[in-house]
Write an enzyme that holds these catalytic residues in place. Structure first.
Site, PDB file in Angstrom:
ATOM      1  NE  ARG A   1      37.643  28.937  84.752  1.00  0.00           N
ATOM      2  CZ  ARG A   1      38.284  29.529  83.783  1.00  0.00           C
ATOM      3  NH1 ARG A   1      38.283  31.012  83.875  1.00  0.00           N
ATOM      4  NH2 ARG A   1      38.964  28.934  82.912  1.00  0.00           N
TER       5      ARG A   1
ATOM      6  CG  MET B   1      39.939  37.987  76.236  1.00  0.00           C
ATOM      7  SD  MET B   1      38.468  37.839  75.267  1.00  0.00           S
ATOM      8  CE  MET B   1      39.243  36.679  74.158  1.00  0.00           C
ATOM      9  NE  ARG B   2      40.031  34.876  84.275  1.00  0.00           N
ATOM     10  CZ  ARG B   2      40.724  33.746  84.465  1.00  0.00           C
ATOM     11  NH1 ARG B   2      41.631  33.320  83.971  1.00  0.00           N
ATOM     12  NH2 ARG B   2      40.453  32.834  85.566  1.00  0.00           N
TER      13      ARG B   2
ATOM     14  CG  ASN C   1      30.537  38.554  76.208  1.00  0.00           C
ATOM     15  OD1 ASN C   1      31.428  39.478  76.366  1.00  0.00           O
ATOM     16  ND2 ASN C   1      30.529  37.624  75.250  1.00  0.00           N
TER      17      ASN C   1
ATOM     18  CG  HIS D   1      31.245  35.946  70.708  1.00  0.00           C
ATOM     19  ND1 HIS D   1      32.143  35.456  71.201  1.00  0.00           N
ATOM     20  CD2 HIS D   1      30.976  35.167  69.699  1.00  0.00           C
ATOM     21  CE1 HIS D   1      32.678  34.333  70.621  1.00  0.00           C
ATOM     22  NE2 HIS D   1      32.015  34.132  69.588  1.00  0.00           N
TER      23      HIS D   1
ATOM     24  CD  GLU E   1      33.124  43.717  68.418  1.00  0.00           C
ATOM     25  OE1 GLU E   1      33.732  44.221  69.078  1.00  0.00           O
ATOM     26  OE2 GLU E   1      33.488  42.316  68.097  1.00  0.00           O
TER      27      GLU E   1
HETATM   28  C1  GAR Z   1      36.216  42.373  70.781  1.00  0.00           C
HETATM   29  O1  GAR Z   1      36.209  42.451  69.361  1.00  0.00           O
HETATM   30  C2  GAR Z   1      35.119  41.577  71.389  1.00  0.00           C
HETATM   31  O2  GAR Z   1      34.172  41.193  70.422  1.00  0.00           O
HETATM   32  C3  GAR Z   1      35.945  40.236  71.652  1.00  0.00           C
HETATM   33  O3  GAR Z   1      37.243  40.912  72.074  1.00  0.00           O
HETATM   34  C4  GAR Z   1      37.475  42.159  71.317  1.00  0.00           C
HETATM   35  C5  GAR Z   1      37.756  43.124  72.413  1.00  0.00           C
HETATM   36  O4  GAR Z   1      38.312  44.347  71.862  1.00  0.00           O
HETATM   37  N1  GAR Z   1      35.573  39.530  72.515  1.00  0.00           N
HETATM   38  C6  GAR Z   1      35.559  38.182  72.637  1.00  0.00           C
HETATM   39  O5  GAR Z   1      36.311  37.566  71.685  1.00  0.00           O
HETATM   40  C7  GAR Z   1      34.987  37.515  73.655  1.00  0.00           C
HETATM   41  N2  GAR Z   1      35.166  36.130  73.624  1.00  0.00           N
HETATM   42  P1  GAR Z   1      38.334  45.450  72.633  1.00  0.00           P
HETATM   43  O6  GAR Z   1      39.175  45.468  73.917  1.00  0.00           O
HETATM   44  O7  GAR Z   1      39.087  46.738  71.809  1.00  0.00           O
HETATM   45  O8  GAR Z   1      37.004  46.312  73.169  1.00  0.00           O
END
Ligand code: GAR
Length: 201
Positions: free
Chosen positions: A65, A90-91, A107, A109, A174
């Site tokens: 990492r 997702m890292r 970030n 979430h 979001e």
């Molecule tokens: C989003 O819903 C974000 O909240 C989530 O991944 C999705 C990405 O969507 N993030 C996580 O779960 C972080 N742990 P996108 O690629 O369409 O923006």
């Protein structure tokens, strides 16, 4: 003009909302690079379409990492990035990235933190029987989804919701609050005092 670097792993719909907000002048900044750890992330296409450098940095090519984050930092520095935006990246990131961009990593979430951190937050909310779900934009610290909260938005959980229907309702929010949080940052309006973020008028 704030130089923004966006890290993604997938569809990049949040990236798109940020690109749109920059294009229409809502955010006093621009996205200078998009980096994905996945080669097939659709967000890379969105970046290319917007004429923005789109890089694939494969985490599997690095010993760990920290080594991966060193490569990320090198790329972000190359583009003069001032704010790092994790948008479906997702890292788990390490202190290497945080030290390079102190209080400059955000970030999003898909839950109302501190409820349901980690993976599959929407499914966690459904399985728990929560009646309200939502999303959180926060500064990233060394924990998993634990950093100071900037903006949250709530949505109702509706009977019969599936992970997909709930996720879609959350994503609408979001796409509103992530550009808004970045706008506030770009205007220097966010003040962080310990855990608590306040907005200067
Ligand atoms: C989003 O819903 C974000 O909240 C989530 O991944 C999705 C990405 O969507 N993030 C996580 O779960 C972080 N742990 P996108 O690629 O369409 O923006």
């Amino acid at each position: 003009e704030l130089k923004i670097g966006v890290l993604i792993s997938g569809s990049g719909s949040n990236l798109q909302s940020i690109l749109d907000a920059c294009a229409c002048g809502k955010i006093a900044g621009r996205v200078v690079c998009v980096i994905s750890n996945k080669a097939d992330a659709f967000g890379l296409e969105r970046a290319k379409k917007a004429g923005i450098p789109a890089l694939h940095l494969d985490h599997r090519a690095y010993s760990g990492r920290e080594a991966y984050d060193e490569a990320l930092v090198a790329s972000l520095r190359e583009f003069g990035v001032e704010l790092v935006v994790l948008a479906g990246f997702m890292r788990i990131i390490t202190q290497v990235l945080l030290d390079a961009f102190p209080m400059r990593v955000m970030n999003i979430h898909p839950a109302l933190l501190p409820a349901f951190p980690g993976l599959h937050a929407q499914r966690q909310a459904l399985d728990y029987g929560a009646k309200v779900a939502g999303c959180t934009v926060h500064f990233v610290d060394c924990g998993c989804d634990t950093g100071p909260i900037i903006i949250q938005a709530a949505v109702s959980v509706i009977e019969g919701d599936t992970e997909d229907t709930l996720s879609a309702r959350i994503q609408k929010e979001e796409h509103r609050i992530y550009p808004e949080a970045i706008r506030l940052f770009s205007e220097g309006a966010l003040k962080v005092d310990g855990r608590v973020v306040t907005v200067r008028a």
